[in-house]
Design a protein around this motif. Sequence first.
Motif, short mmCIF file in Angstrom:
data_model
loop_
_atom_site.label_atom_id
_atom_site.label_comp_id
_atom_site.label_asym_id
_atom_site.label_seq_id
_atom_site.Cartn_x
_atom_site.Cartn_y
_atom_site.Cartn_z
N ASP A 698 35.37 58.87 39.12
CA ASP A 698 34.62 57.73 39.66
C ASP A 698 35.20 56.41 39.19
O ASP A 698 35.38 55.48 39.97
N ALA A 699 35.50 56.38 37.88
CA ALA A 699 36.04 55.14 37.32
C ALA A 699 37.36 54.80 38.00
O ALA A 699 37.63 53.63 38.33
N GLU A 700 38.17 55.83 38.23
CA GLU A 700 39.46 55.59 38.85
C GLU A 700 39.31 55.15 40.31
O GLU A 700 40.01 54.26 40.79
N LEU A 701 38.35 55.78 40.98
CA LEU A 701 38.09 55.38 42.37
C LEU A 701 37.70 53.91 42.42
O LEU A 701 38.13 53.16 43.29
N ALA A 702 36.90 53.53 41.43
CA ALA A 702 36.45 52.14 41.38
C ALA A 702 37.64 51.21 41.15
O ALA A 702 37.79 50.16 41.79
N GLU A 703 38.53 51.64 40.25
CA GLU A 703 39.68 50.81 39.94
C GLU A 703 40.58 50.64 41.18
O GLU A 703 41.05 49.54 41.48
N ILE A 704 40.76 51.74 41.87
CA ILE A 704 41.60 51.68 43.07
C ILE A 704 40.94 50.81 44.14
O ILE A 704 41.58 49.99 44.80
N PHE A 705 39.63 50.96 44.24
CA PHE A 705 38.88 50.17 45.22
C PHE A 705 39.04 48.68 44.93
O PHE A 705 39.30 47.86 45.81
N THR A 706 38.92 48.35 43.63
CA THR A 706 39.05 46.95 43.22
C THR A 706 40.45 46.42 43.55
O THR A 706 40.61 45.31 44.07
N ALA A 707 41.44 47.24 43.24
CA ALA A 707 42.81 46.81 43.52
C ALA A 707 42.99 46.52 45.00
O ALA A 707 43.62 45.53 45.39
N ARG A 708 42.41 47.39 45.81
CA ARG A 708 42.49 47.23 47.25
C ARG A 708 41.87 45.88 47.66
O ARG A 708 42.46 45.12 48.44
N ALA A 709 40.73 45.64 47.07
CA ALA A 709 40.04 44.39 47.39
C ALA A 709 40.86 43.19 46.93
O ALA A 709 40.98 42.18 47.64
N GLN A 710 41.43 43.31 45.75
CA GLN A 710 42.22 42.19 45.22
C GLN A 710 43.42 41.89 46.11
O GLN A 710 43.77 40.74 46.34
N LEU A 711 44.02 42.95 46.61
CA LEU A 711 45.20 42.75 47.45
C LEU A 711 44.81 42.19 48.81
O LEU A 711 45.59 41.48 49.45
N GLY A 712 43.62 42.55 49.23
CA GLY A 712 43.13 42.03 50.51
C GLY A 712 43.81 42.68 51.70
O GLY A 712 44.83 43.37 51.56
N GLY A 713 43.25 42.49 52.85
CA GLY A 713 43.82 43.06 54.07
C GLY A 713 43.84 44.57 54.00
O GLY A 713 42.93 45.18 53.45
N ASP A 714 44.88 45.18 54.53
CA ASP A 714 45.00 46.63 54.45
C ASP A 714 46.28 46.97 53.71
O ASP A 714 47.31 47.23 54.33
N PRO A 715 46.23 46.94 52.39
CA PRO A 715 47.47 47.09 51.62
C PRO A 715 48.12 48.46 51.87
O PRO A 715 47.43 49.44 52.10
N THR A 716 49.42 48.49 51.82
CA THR A 716 50.12 49.77 51.95
C THR A 716 49.98 50.53 50.64
O THR A 716 49.66 49.95 49.59
N LEU A 717 50.26 51.83 50.70
CA LEU A 717 50.18 52.64 49.48
C LEU A 717 51.17 52.11 48.45
O LEU A 717 50.92 52.08 47.25
N ARG A 718 52.30 51.67 48.94
CA ARG A 718 53.33 51.14 48.06
C ARG A 718 52.82 49.93 47.26
O ARG A 718 53.00 49.83 46.05
N ASP A 719 52.14 49.02 48.00
CA ASP A 719 51.57 47.83 47.34
C ASP A 719 50.58 48.25 46.25
O ASP A 719 50.60 47.74 45.13
N LEU A 720 49.74 49.22 46.63
CA LEU A 720 48.73 49.67 45.67
C LEU A 720 49.40 50.31 44.44
O LEU A 720 49.01 50.06 43.30
#
Length: 746
Positions: A698-720
């Motif tokens: 769960d914690a990791e899902l949250a971290e990934i979710f946050t990263a996605r939000a920080q990057l904005g738009g629809d980041p590629t897997l590479r960006d993430l």
Amino acid sequence: MSDTATTAPAPQLQAARQALKRYYGYDNFRPMQGDIIQHILNGKDTVVLMPTGGGKSVCFQIPAVVSEGTCVVVSPLIALMKDQVEALKANGIAAAYINSSVGQNEANDIARAATGGYLKLLYVSPEKLLSDGFMQFLTRVNISLFAIDEAHCISSWGHDFRPEYTQLGQLRNHFPSTPIIALTATADRLTKRDIITQLNLREPKVFLSSFDRPNINLNVRPGQDRVGSVIDYIGRHPQDPGIIYCLSRKTCETISAKLLAKGIKAAHYHAGLTPLQRGKAQEAFLQDDVQVIVATIAFGMGIDKSNVRWVMHYNLPKNIEGYYQEIGRAGRDGAPSTAILFYSFADVMQMREMVTKDVPARQAQLNTAKLERMQQFAEAASCRRKILLNYFSETLAEDCGNCDICRNPPTTFDGTLIAQKALSAVFRSREKVAINLLIDILRGMRNQAVLQGGYDQIKTYGAGRDLPYLDWYSYIHQMLNDGLFYIAYEEGYALKITERGHQVLKGELTLPLRKFQPSEKAEKPTRAGKKAASAAASATIGSPEAQLFDKLRKLRKAIADEQGVPPYVVFSDATLQEMAAERPVSRVGMLGVSGVGMKKFETYGEAFIKLILEEGGGAVPSDSDNLFQEPRPRLSLPNKADKTVSDSEDATIQFHQMGLTPEDISERRGLALSTVKTHLYNAYAKGRELRIHDFVSDAELAEIFTARAQLGGDPTLRDLFDHLREKYDYFQLRMAALYHKRLRGQ
Ligand code: ADP
Ligand code: ZN
């Protein structure tokens, strides 16, 4: 993963794993292989007891590949030696053999290659090894390891005793510091002891693997119309190579003639043929030129054919050891295979005579006891694999799901009335009739035996007309097993009623009977059975996957013929099945298939990719194929709805649901880890419920979710991936993306 590297320097084991991938195309060691290899790399003596097909060769071949010098392999079977060396060469490993079939010039070349350090493995026959000057020659070779294959040949207790093997103890004297590994598929105590003492092994570690062969589907069928059953089975499996074991040479010949008459490519094999005839039959079978070999138990010892898909026992084997060894010749490649035993009580009687004739009383007793265990297996009403393993002192926690009993559990009903009819008929015919005659009486037959005995006059004559012969046959055997009557062997096999039988006859006891199951039913998996069987999922006949598999097989055969090697040396059935399921069309995709190593990819990759492309191929790219895109959907196969999960995916999911990690699943199924992950991803994408937290918390899902939000738009897997500083792999990122998508209700 099973190979817990503790003492061997990690880089060594790492190198071993890399070699497994590079040369054999396998991602993981099978259970024990890793530990065994580690032990050898530590310079220790080792004994390996593993069933046929368990993967013994890798245990010494990988150490040979990653160590400096040459591994000397002692093997008693010349044909097998040639096969193994061919297989090694096909994988790009330098290997050669010296035995009586090799001419002097060639032997000299090989010797030079060995002393020059150019060979990773040198196979020799024991005779050669012990011949004049050979040990002397070996002292000039830098030997990394001695591997003694078929090590049970050293024991006079065993069935394959070879006097030359007892001389192998010399090796230790000549080469005191070179480690020795002894390997065998025989697990008994006395043989193990002989191996250790006679080879002068130094505190060897003994690796005893499970003798279970879960990919072999176990079946027992009633022994009526055997030829019809055999022809019917082959008709339904027209491409699958198989062996039929018969008791006598004569039977071998008649059956094979009958198959030939039906247009089935069959050959017979027994000790009465000339060596040339035997060699020809064997060779044709190895090359897949002959589909079926009908043989006495003389056949099989010297062959390594990994794609034998089925083994039938036309007659009851003497004991479970023999039976298990013979069915073990099926499915060495790990792909689904079938064992069928035809059984009738008459076989037991015939066998009983054979195993007690002209032998000392004690031996006769032992043989009879062993035969009885065999009979119990054949008549079992519970999981057959449990019974088999139990015989070898192993216990299976759950029913196997891959035997006829598990697939088609017998249902019982109150059979008291049926039993009473039979008992009454026996009683009224004054306990003088054997089984077949009893059935005739019950069914109201008017044949000579019935009329001569006057049995048409007794009250129960014809009382069992309503049941077919086979049903009666089955019920009477069940009654025998239940102890309602016994057979007086000395009185022409007449049935005699026991005390218990009289109780049933008088109605003091009831008798549950199992419904008679016609044989074909047992082959169709039940829901429960399907679950286990699909662990080694095979494509259903006629499916696009099966069609492609057939074409891949044909290509393999053409290549093998051109190169003069057996087809299974090109690729195993298991490898072709995975190709048919995954349809790889890229280098990475092809190398991701279990069994495709670098060398084989270079030699055959293009031809197979070309065929897959022609067949409308194209698969989900594996993780590393195209790291930066979400997988595109598999090119949809004609009869598969997009939402359905493929058989192979389904098997992966079932293992996942049993709590196995992707690594475990990959090892269990012999699939590339990337393939397993693709299965998991696909299934999750198709809406299957997975335990996502096994992969990302769960914690990791949250971290990934946050990263996605920080990057904005629809980041590629590479960006993430970069943004999270490579903390998560692409599989985790993809699974998280799906999870979030689901949360958003998309
Ligand atoms: P054995 O000598 O014990 O009868 P083999 O060494 O011939 O068995 O191996 C049986 C089959 O299993 C071969 O086709 C081999 O390539 C395959 N095999 C061995 N090790 C592995 C592994 N780690 N992963 C997948 N397949 C394997
Ligand atoms: Zn079972």
